[in-house]
Structure formats: structure tokens, C-alpha cells
Write a protein that holds these residues in place. Structure first.
Motif, short mmCIF file in Angstrom:
data_model
loop_
_atom_site.label_atom_id
_atom_site.label_comp_id
_atom_site.label_asym_id
_atom_site.label_seq_id
_atom_site.Cartn_x
_atom_site.Cartn_y
_atom_site.Cartn_z
N GLU A 1 2.27 -9.74 8.37
CA GLU A 1 2.37 -8.43 7.72
C GLU A 1 3.20 -8.51 6.44
OE1 GLU A 1 3.97 -5.80 10.60
OE2 GLU A 1 2.18 -5.76 11.86
N LEU A 2 4.31 -9.25 6.50
CA LEU A 2 5.18 -9.37 5.32
C LEU A 2 4.57 -10.28 4.26
CD1 LEU A 2 8.65 -9.71 7.09
CD2 LEU A 2 7.84 -7.74 5.81
N ALA A 3 3.95 -11.38 4.71
CA ALA A 3 3.47 -12.39 3.77
C ALA A 3 2.19 -11.98 3.06
CB ALA A 3 3.26 -13.72 4.49
N PHE A 4 1.39 -11.16 3.68
CA PHE A 4 0.12 -10.78 3.07
C PHE A 4 0.04 -9.26 2.82
CE2 PHE A 4 -0.73 -14.74 5.36
CZ PHE A 4 -1.30 -15.49 4.34
N GLY A 5 0.29 -8.46 3.85
CA GLY A 5 0.21 -7.01 3.68
C GLY A 5 1.21 -6.48 2.68
N LEU A 6 2.47 -6.94 2.78
CA LEU A 6 3.50 -6.47 1.87
C LEU A 6 3.21 -6.88 0.43
CD1 LEU A 6 6.18 -5.12 1.24
CD2 LEU A 6 7.36 -7.20 1.97
N VAL A 7 2.65 -8.07 0.25
CA VAL A 7 2.34 -8.54 -1.11
C VAL A 7 1.31 -7.62 -1.77
CG1 VAL A 7 1.22 -10.38 -2.41
CG2 VAL A 7 2.99 -10.94 -0.76
N VAL A 8 0.22 -7.32 -1.05
CA VAL A 8 -0.80 -6.43 -1.61
C VAL A 8 -0.23 -5.04 -1.86
CG1 VAL A 8 -3.05 -5.36 -1.16
CG2 VAL A 8 -2.64 -7.74 -0.48
N PHE A 9 0.56 -4.53 -0.92
CA PHE A 9 1.21 -3.23 -1.07
C PHE A 9 2.12 -3.21 -2.30
CE2 PHE A 9 4.72 -0.29 0.24
CZ PHE A 9 3.98 0.89 0.22
N THR A 10 2.85 -4.31 -2.51
CA THR A 10 3.75 -4.40 -3.66
C THR A 10 2.97 -4.47 -4.97
OG1 THR A 10 5.41 -5.54 -2.31
CG2 THR A 10 5.59 -5.76 -4.70
N VAL A 11 1.90 -5.26 -4.98
CA VAL A 11 1.11 -5.38 -6.20
C VAL A 11 0.57 -4.02 -6.63
CG1 VAL A 11 -1.00 -6.34 -7.18
CG2 VAL A 11 0.51 -7.79 -5.80
N ILE A 12 0.04 -3.25 -5.69
CA ILE A 12 -0.53 -1.95 -6.03
C ILE A 12 0.56 -0.96 -6.44
CG2 ILE A 12 -1.83 0.02 -5.11
CD1 ILE A 12 -3.30 -1.96 -3.29
N GLY A 13 1.59 -0.84 -5.61
CA GLY A 13 2.65 0.14 -5.89
C GLY A 13 3.43 -0.19 -7.15
N ALA A 14 3.92 -1.44 -7.24
CA ALA A 14 4.71 -1.82 -8.41
C ALA A 14 3.85 -1.88 -9.66
CB ALA A 14 5.39 -3.17 -8.16
N GLY A 15 2.58 -2.25 -9.52
CA GLY A 15 1.69 -2.31 -10.70
C GLY A 15 1.53 -0.95 -11.36
N PHE A 16 1.27 0.07 -10.56
CA PHE A 16 1.14 1.42 -11.13
C PHE A 16 2.48 1.92 -11.68
CE2 PHE A 16 -2.77 1.70 -8.48
CZ PHE A 16 -3.64 2.10 -9.49
N LEU A 17 3.59 1.57 -11.00
CA LEU A 17 4.91 1.97 -11.50
C LEU A 17 5.20 1.36 -12.86
CD1 LEU A 17 7.77 3.22 -11.11
CD2 LEU A 17 8.41 1.08 -9.94
N ILE A 18 4.93 0.06 -13.01
CA ILE A 18 5.19 -0.63 -14.28
C ILE A 18 4.32 -0.06 -15.39
CG2 ILE A 18 5.01 -2.87 -15.45
CD1 ILE A 18 5.65 -4.16 -12.69
N HIS A 19 3.05 0.17 -15.10
CA HIS A 19 2.15 0.72 -16.12
C HIS A 19 2.57 2.13 -16.51
CE1 HIS A 19 -1.45 1.40 -18.45
NE2 HIS A 19 -1.78 2.43 -17.68
N TRP A 20 3.07 2.91 -15.56
CA TRP A 20 3.53 4.27 -15.85
C TRP A 20 4.78 4.25 -16.73
CZ3 TRP A 20 8.16 6.62 -14.10
CH2 TRP A 20 8.27 7.98 -14.42
#
Length: 544
Positions: A86-105
Motif C-alpha cells: 500500500e505504501l510502496a505503490f498506492g501511496l506513490v500514485v496518490f502522491t503523484v496525483i495530489g502533489a502534481g495538482f498542488l504544484i501546478h496550482w
């Protein structure tokens, strides 16, 4: 010649960092000291190190990830495999999506695919940084095993997401189906390459040993080359070389259980790998520090790309991205724990309460490191149409800032957060150790009795009366070990054993000093002294 001098200076910096770390306050982790020394080298050196990411990945990552996979407790990996995945794969995808939109905003000048690329490359935690920080914090063993397992596996998922984000920035297109197929091959091919190469090399080495004998030092050299072989084979197959190195290390831990290696080989191999681990870990962080001044020179370009003129905006962005990563990690870990408690309730199992301090510790322990640096430096310079890659300097600067801030936050907050906490000893480990000692001692006594009879009946036996006396002495040693793990007298025997260990260490120290004194006054040869001191050192290592 300059390259050789730089390498020697960095190795000296690694040695110096270990001593400086002992002088500084205990909460400062070793990686921060090494990063500081690297920055000092860059300030005093006329020629910087041109870090090639592909070469960096090949030289540093395979042996370190191989060793981590080899030494990480497999029982912990299997027991907490769900949480680790969950941490190694799920959290990575969750981070990419969440942090990606935050950085672009926050930074509209950074296109969304580039923002996703930055989020992807800062999503993997660094196993070296996690281990170094844990050395100064009382983290429970089970949590440490989960963090180590996460950091071993999330490198592949983070780098895969990074690769797809960069491809989307270069082409302007993204295919979810292609990404899923590629990701499956990267994972499956990498694991298969690591397992296959390790088993093949091991089988070939055993065949050569059976037919031609074992040259001194050869098994250790083969063992050192094994992770590079697994990494290169996986890369040639366009699979994940990082996962191949990890899989090779885990496979090697099972190969070792066969017991084919000689005792002297295992002792020397362990010492060699400890030296390799300390050297490569240190050089990685010294290199990171050496790269920082040049990266911070990109701040001027980064300001223009972000649309601001005040340099403080760079710090604001770095703090905001780091805080966003911590919030996303906290949310994912909390949700994962709540789901685990729900499953326990559904299965009518005893439920455990969430410890807020351990929840925060799991969040803060996700420090970033050199894998993030090496990955972000692989960003292309130009797009296919010849125009500059958008916000490249800003992306590199932000990734390095996140590395430093995550290390600082973890090193400062974790010791204070966990200070005063006492964690109960894990009874399973002690029970396993007692079981192993008891079973092995009984097997040893049976083997002694059998060997005594065979030796007394053999034609080479000169004095049969010697063997019963020798057998009695050896059996007494193992009977003492059995009493140490006897549940009825365990506590008393362990106190006695602790006192005996201190006395034996004092005796061994006196014995070694005497041997050295005899050699200094030419009463014995250097060869004899080295042989005797090695025996004493091995005995001391056993008691320590």
C-alpha cells in the motif's frame, strides 16, 4: 587525474563525517553531515563533478539495494506485505496525483505533466536516509521493517510514474493502457531478472567449486558483481533494474540458507559488504552536497520561470511542496490504518488503537534522498521540436529543496516526537532465538556423541581414552547453552551469562595485548601474532 583526486577527497569526506557526527549533537543524522561536507568540497574545488544519472544509478544503487534486500527480515516483509505494498505503490500514485495538482496550482508556469513528473520523483523515500535517521530515533522494529520495505519497493513505482510524466510532457499524450502494460512488465521483468540471475550465478559457482575447488576471494568478488549483473540484465530487457537488484538481494538471502558457503567466506564477505555499504552511502550524500551549489545557481532561472522576482518565493514553494507531501502521506497512512482496524472488526479479531505519535512518526520518516536527485537530473534539455524543456531548472531546484527539507524535518522532529516512548520487546523474536539455540545445542550434543564413537573405532585412533574427556568438555559447553534458554532458570542464567561475557572480554583483551607485546619484542613472528590475534578477534566478535 582530477577525477581520481575528487574521488579520494570524497572518500576522505566520508571518513571525516563519521568522526564529525560523533562530535555534533546526537539528533543530527549522518547524511546531513555528509551533504554539508560535499557542499564544502564544491566551494573549495575549481572543477565540479559532472554527475551522469545513468552512471550514478549503475554504480551506486545496485549494490546498496541488493544488500538491503539481502539483510531485511523476510518474516517482517511477508507479515506486513499488505501495508508495504500500500505504501510502496498506492501511496506513490496518490502522491503523484495530489502533489502534481498542488504544484501546478501553485506554479501555473509549470505545465501539468511537468508538475506530475516533479511529484513522481519526490514520491519515493530513500532507504539510506530512512536507516540513518532511524539510527538516532527509537523507532519500533516492526515499523522500521515496514519503512525499509516501502523504501525498497517505491523507487520502482516512483521512477515509472516519473518516466510516464516526462513522456507526456515530451509528446503531449498519455495512454493509461500503455502505462499499465509497461508498469506490469517493469515490475515482473525486474523481479524475474533478479531472481534468475542470482540462481544462475549461484548454480554455476557451485558447479565450478565442485569440479575445480574454490579460489580464495573468488566467492566474495562474485557476490559483489551479482547486483550489477541483475541490474544490467533487467535494463537490457527494458525492465526495472532497481527491482532486479532488490529481488536479487532477497533471493540471495534464501540461497544463503543452503549453507554451502564456507565459514571463513561468510565472515570475510560480511566485512567487505559493511565497508562497501558505508563507503557508497557516504559518497552518495557527499555527491548530493557537491551538486547543491550548482543547483542553487539555477535559482535565478527558476525565478523567471515561476513568474516572481523575489527569491523568497522559492523557499515558499519548497516549504509548501514538502508540507503537501507530509499531509498526503499522513492522510494515506491514517486511512490505511483505519481500513486495517475495520478488517479486524469485520473478522472479529482483537482491534488495536491508533497511536497518534507512531502515526506522525510514520509520516515524518518518509525522507527523500539521492534517488530523487539522480532521477530529476535525467530530465531532457529540450522538447522534440527543439524548444527548451519547460521549467526544467525550477523542477530540479524544487526536488533538491524537498530532499533537504525532508531530511531536516525528520532528523529534528522524530527524536523529539518519540522521546520518552517505551516499546515492549517483541516476544516472538526472543522465542525464535531460544528455539534455535535449544534445537541447535541438542543437535550438537548428538553429533558429538556420534563423532566420539566413530573416532574411537577408527584405525587412526591412537589413544581411545582422550575422546571421552574431550567430548565431556565440549558437551558441557552446550549444556551450559541449554541452561541459558531454560524457561525456569532463564533470567538467572542470563545474568550469569552477562557477567561471564564481561569477564571473557577482559581476558581476551589481556590475551591480545600480550601477543602484541611478544611480537613487538621479537619473541614471536608477525605471522604467528596475526594468526593468534585473528582467533582472539573472532572470539571477541562472538561475545560482542
Amino acid at each position: 587525474m582530477d577525477s581520481i583526486e575528487v574521488v579520494l577527497v570524497m572518500m576522505l569526506a566520508v571518513v571525516a563525517s563519521a568522526y564529525i557526527r560523533r562530535v555534533l549533537p546526537g539528533t543530527i543524522p549522518l547524511p546531513l553531515v555528509q551533504i554539508g561536507l560535499g557542499a564544502l568540497i564544491a566551494a573549495k574545488s575549481e572543477h565540479g563533478v559532472d554527475l551522469e544519472p545513468d552512471l550514478f544509478f549503475l554504480v551506486f544503487l545496485p549494490p546498496l539495494l541488493f544488500l538491503d534486500g539481502w539483510r531485511i527480515p523476510k518474516s517482517g516483509l511477508l507479515r506486513d506485505k499488505g501495508t508495504i505494498i500500500e505504501l510502496a505503490f498506492g501511496l506513490v500514485v496518490f502522491t503523484v496525483i495530489g502533489a502534481g495538482f498542488l504544484i501546478h496550482w501553485m506554479i501555473p508556469a509549470m505545465p501539468l505533466p511537468v508538475a506530475f513528473a516533479l511529484a513522481a520523483i519526490v514520491s519515493p523515500t530513500d532507504p539510506v536516509a530512512v536507516s540513518s535517521i532511524a539510527a538516532t530515533s527509537p523507532i519500533p522494529k516492526r515499523l522500521m521493517h515496514i519503512l525499509e520495505g516501502e523504501s525498497l519497493l517505491n523507487d520502482a513505482s516512483g521512477l515509472v510514474c516519473f518516466r510516464f510524466a516526462v513522456a507526456a510532457a515530451m509528446t503531449g499524450a498519455f495512454s493509461l493502457q500503455t502505462a499499465a502494460i509497461t508498469f506490469f512488465w517493469l515490475v515482473a521483468g525486474g523481479i524475474a531478472a533478479g531472481v534468475g540471475v542470482t540462481w544462475l550465478i549461484t548454480w554455476l559457482q557451485r558447479w565450478l567449486t565442485r569440479h575445480f575447488g574454490e579460489p580464495p576471494g573468488s566467492p566474495i568478488l562474485v557476490n559483489l558483481l551479482m547486483p550489477f549483473g541483475a541490474y544490467l540484465v533487467a535494463e537490457r530487457l527494458h525492465a526495472s533494474g532497481i527491482l532486479a537488484a532488490v529481488a536479487a538481494g532477497i533471493t540471495m538471502s534464501y540461497v544463503e540458507l543452503s549453507g554451502h558457503a564456507m565459514a571463513s567466506t561468510r565472515i570475510q564477505r560480511s566485512a567487505v559488504w559493511d565497508t562497501v555499504q558505508f563507503s557508497l552511502n557516504g559518497v552518495m550524500f557527499v555527491l548530493l552536497g557537491e551538486q547543491l551549489p550548482e543547483i542553487f545557481h539555477l535559482a535565478g532561472t527558476s525565478l523567471e520561470e515561476s513568474g516572481h522576482l523575489n527569491r523568497w518565493w522559492l523557499l515558499v514553494y519548497a516549504l509548501a511542496i514538502t508540507a503537501g507531501l507530509l499531509v498526503l502521506r499522513f492522510a494515506w497512512v491514517w486511512a490505511s490504518l483505519r481500513l486495517t482496524i475495520f478488517k479486524q472488526k469485520f473478522r472479529h479479531q482483537p482491534r488495536q488503537k491508533i497511536n497518534p505519535r507512531l502515526l506522525l512518526a510514520t509520516t515524518l520518516a518518509g525522507a527523500r534522498g539521492t534517488i530523487t536527485l539522480a532521477g530529476v537530473l535525467t530530465l531532457p534539455l529540450v522538447l522534440p521540436d527543439g524548444s527548451p524543456f519547460p521549467a526544467r531548472a525550477l523542477t530540479i531546484f524544487m526536488a533538491c529543496s524537498v530532499i533537504l527539507l525532508s531530511l531536516l524535518v525528520a532528523s529534528i522532529a522524530l527524536p523529539r516526537l518519540l522521546a520518552g516512548m517505551t516499546f515492549p520487546a517483541e516476544p516472538e523474536e526472543q522465542q525464535e532465538e531460544d528455539l534455535a539455540r535449544r534445537t541447535a545445542a541438542n543437535a550438537a550434543i548428538s553429533a558429538i556423541e556420534k563423532a566420539q564413537i566413530e573416532l574411537m573405532e577408527s584405525d587412526a585412533c591412537i589413544d581411545p581414552d582422550v575422546y571421552p574427556q574431550a567430548a565431556a568438555r565440549v558437551i558441557a559447553f552446550y549444556e551450559h547453552k541449554l541452561k541459558e534458554v531454560d524457561p525456569e532458570s532463564q533470567q538467572a542464567w542470563r545474568k550469569t551469562d552477562s557477567a561471564e561475557r564481561e569477564l571473557r572480554l577482559a581476558a581476551l583483551a589481556a590475551e591480545r595485548n600480550t601477543v602484541f607485546d611478544l611480537a613487538r619484542h621479537d619473541h614471536i613472528s608477525d605471522e604467528t601474532s596475526r594468526k593468534l590475534v585473528r582467533e582472539i578477534d573472532l572470539m571477541e566478535a562472538r561475545y560482542r
